[in-house]
Design a protein around this motif. Structure first.
Motif, PDB file in Angstrom:
ATOM      1  N   HIS A  58       0.840  -1.191   0.000  1.00 34.26           N
ATOM      2  CA  HIS A  58       0.000   0.000   0.000  1.00 34.26           C
ATOM      3  C   HIS A  58       0.880   1.247   0.000  1.00 34.26           C
ATOM      4  N   GLN A  59       0.330   2.340  -0.490  1.00 37.04           N
ATOM      5  CA  GLN A  59       0.945   3.655  -0.336  1.00 37.04           C
ATOM      6  C   GLN A  59       0.016   4.511   0.509  1.00 37.04           C
ATOM      7  N   GLY A  60       0.579   5.282   1.423  1.00 37.67           N
ATOM      8  CA  GLY A  60      -0.262   6.124   2.260  1.00 37.67           C
ATOM      9  C   GLY A  60       0.563   7.007   3.169  1.00 37.67           C
ATOM     10  N   THR A  61      -0.110   7.587   4.146  1.00 30.34           N
ATOM     11  CA  THR A  61       0.536   8.488   5.098  1.00 30.34           C
ATOM     12  C   THR A  61       0.991   7.707   6.323  1.00 30.34           C
ATOM     13  N   ILE A  62       2.280   7.805   6.610  1.00 27.31           N
ATOM     14  CA  ILE A  62       2.862   7.177   7.796  1.00 27.31           C
ATOM     15  C   ILE A  62       3.070   8.257   8.847  1.00 27.31           C
ATOM     16  N   LEU A  63       2.530   8.006  10.026  1.00 30.64           N
ATOM     17  CA  LEU A  63       2.630   8.952  11.132  1.00 30.64           C
ATOM     18  C   LEU A  63       3.788   8.573  12.041  1.00 30.64           C
ATOM     19  N   THR A  64       4.533   9.586  12.471  1.00 32.82           N
ATOM     20  CA  THR A  64       5.697   9.362  13.330  1.00 32.82           C
ATOM     21  C   THR A  64       5.560  10.153  14.620  1.00 32.82           C
ATOM     22  N   GLY A  65       5.830   9.498  15.742  1.00 36.09           N
ATOM     23  CA  GLY A  65       5.823  10.188  17.031  1.00 36.09           C
ATOM     24  C   GLY A  65       6.538   9.371  18.081  1.00 36.09           C
ATOM     25  N   ASP A  66       6.957  10.025  19.132  1.00 34.62           N
ATOM     26  CA  ASP A  66       7.707   9.352  20.187  1.00 34.62           C
ATOM     27  C   ASP A  66       6.788   8.736  21.236  1.00 34.62           C
ATOM     28  N   GLN A  67       5.794   7.978  20.765  1.00 32.60           N
ATOM     29  CA  GLN A  67       4.914   7.225  21.653  1.00 32.60           C
ATOM     30  C   GLN A  67       4.632   5.868  21.043  1.00 32.60           C
ATOM     31  N   PHE A  68       4.491   4.859  21.893  1.00 35.31           N
ATOM     32  CA  PHE A  68       4.007   3.560  21.439  1.00 35.31           C
ATOM     33  C   PHE A  68       2.496   3.582  21.584  1.00 35.31           C
ATOM     34  N   MET A  69       1.785   3.504  20.468  1.00 36.22           N
ATOM     35  CA  MET A  69       0.338   3.685  20.468  1.00 36.22           C
ATOM     36  C   MET A  69      -0.410   2.383  20.744  1.00 36.22           C
ATOM     37  N   THR A  70      -1.421   2.484  21.601  1.00 31.47           N
ATOM     38  CA  THR A  70      -2.358   1.393  21.836  1.00 31.47           C
ATOM     39  C   THR A  70      -3.740   1.848  21.387  1.00 31.47           C
ATOM     40  N   LYS A  71      -4.687   0.922  21.354  1.00 32.25           N
ATOM     41  CA  LYS A  71      -6.038   1.264  20.923  1.00 32.25           C
ATOM     42  C   LYS A  71      -6.638   2.347  21.814  1.00 32.25           C
ATOM     43  N   LYS A  72      -6.376   2.267  23.111  1.00 28.09           N
ATOM     44  CA  LYS A  72      -6.894   3.268  24.041  1.00 28.09           C
ATOM     45  C   LYS A  72      -6.354   4.649  23.712  1.00 28.09           C
ATOM     46  N   LYS A  73      -5.058   4.736  23.416  1.00 25.64           N
ATOM     47  CA  LYS A  73      -4.464   6.025  23.056  1.00 25.64           C
ATOM     48  C   LYS A  73      -5.008   6.524  21.725  1.00 25.64           C
ATOM     49  N   LEU A  74      -5.210   5.609  20.771  1.00 24.97           N
ATOM     50  CA  LEU A  74      -5.747   6.006  19.471  1.00 24.97           C
ATOM     51  C   LEU A  74      -7.140   6.603  19.610  1.00 24.97           C
ATOM     52  N   GLN A  75      -7.965   6.005  20.456  1.00 26.77           N
ATOM     53  CA  GLN A  75      -9.313   6.513  20.655  1.00 26.77           C
ATOM     54  C   GLN A  75      -9.297   7.909  21.261  1.00 26.77           C
ATOM     55  N   ALA A  76      -8.291   8.195  22.068  1.00 23.73           N
ATOM     56  CA  ALA A  76      -8.175   9.517  22.688  1.00 23.73           C
ATOM     57  C   ALA A  76      -7.505  10.528  21.756  1.00 23.73           C
TER      58      ALA A  76
END
Length: 203
Positions: free
Chosen positions: A111-129
């Motif tokens: 796939h081609q798309g937008t890759i997001l970068t940040g200094d956090q390990f994301m979980t579903k709970k964090k994504l929802q917030a």
């Protein structure tokens, strides 16, 4: 930082491991550029999948990357904008994208798309917030280094491509998924890198 220099699929290469996070990745990339003057940079690794169409083992090519945790919106900037510059979404090299996309693949998708970068390990709970990751930034995958590599390459006018293999769905199962599927993820990623190197245009 350790560097390994030699030939890979008939291409002269320099291989290095960045470590985790944007600062480590950016520091290594600039050091490589200063010491070795590469004609292009390919950055590979794993990412969490945000798009429900992605399966574990799929490849996401960074058509765009952005630092999702760079937030100066209080000063009127769009999220991900590097203050004082026009840098926000960073574009992967079109010719490298085309080559990587043409990789023959039967047991995974590219796939081609937008890759997001940040200094956090994301979980579903964090994504929802943090719904802006998908709603505002249209993130397909999320990781911790790619956009910093992309920005260093942009500043040095060097073509780049971020190549990520989906090792988890960025949810509570992420650490389990990673250990379970790492061999498959590495196999798929290596397949794409091999195709890229074998089909690079001559300098």
């Amino acid at each position: 930082f350790l560097f390994y220099q030699g030939q890979l699929f008939k291409q002269p290469v320099l291989i290095a491991k960045t470590g985790i996070g944007k600062v480590m990745a950016a520091a290594l990339c600039q050091k490589i550029i200063d010491q070795y003057s590469p004609r292009l940079v390919i950055f590979s690794g794993v990412a969490g999948g945000l798009d429900p169409r992605l399966a574990i083992g799929d490849i996401v090519l960074g058509a765009k990357t952005i630092q999702h945790d760079l937030d100066t919106t209080e000063f009127g900037h769009l999220r991900g904008t590097v203050p004082g510059t026009d840098y926000r979404f960073l574009t992967g090299d079109p010719s490298l994208l085309k080559i990587a996309q043409s990789t023959p693949a039967t047991n995974f998708k590219i796939h081609q798309g937008t890759i997001l970068t940040g200094d956090q390990f994301m979980t579903k709970k964090k994504l929802q917030a943090n719904s802006y990751l998908i709603e505002d930034l249209d993130g397909m995958a999320i990781e911790m280094e790619g956009a910093s590599i992309a920005l260093v390459c942009e500043l040095n006018h060097i073509p780049h491509l971020i190549v990520r293999v989906i090792s988890d769905k960025a949810d509570e199962k992420a650490t389990t998924d990673f250990e379970q599927f790492l061999p498959m993820a590495v196999s798929h990623l290596s397949h794409v890198i091999k195709h890229l190197l074998e089909n690079l245009p001559k300098p």
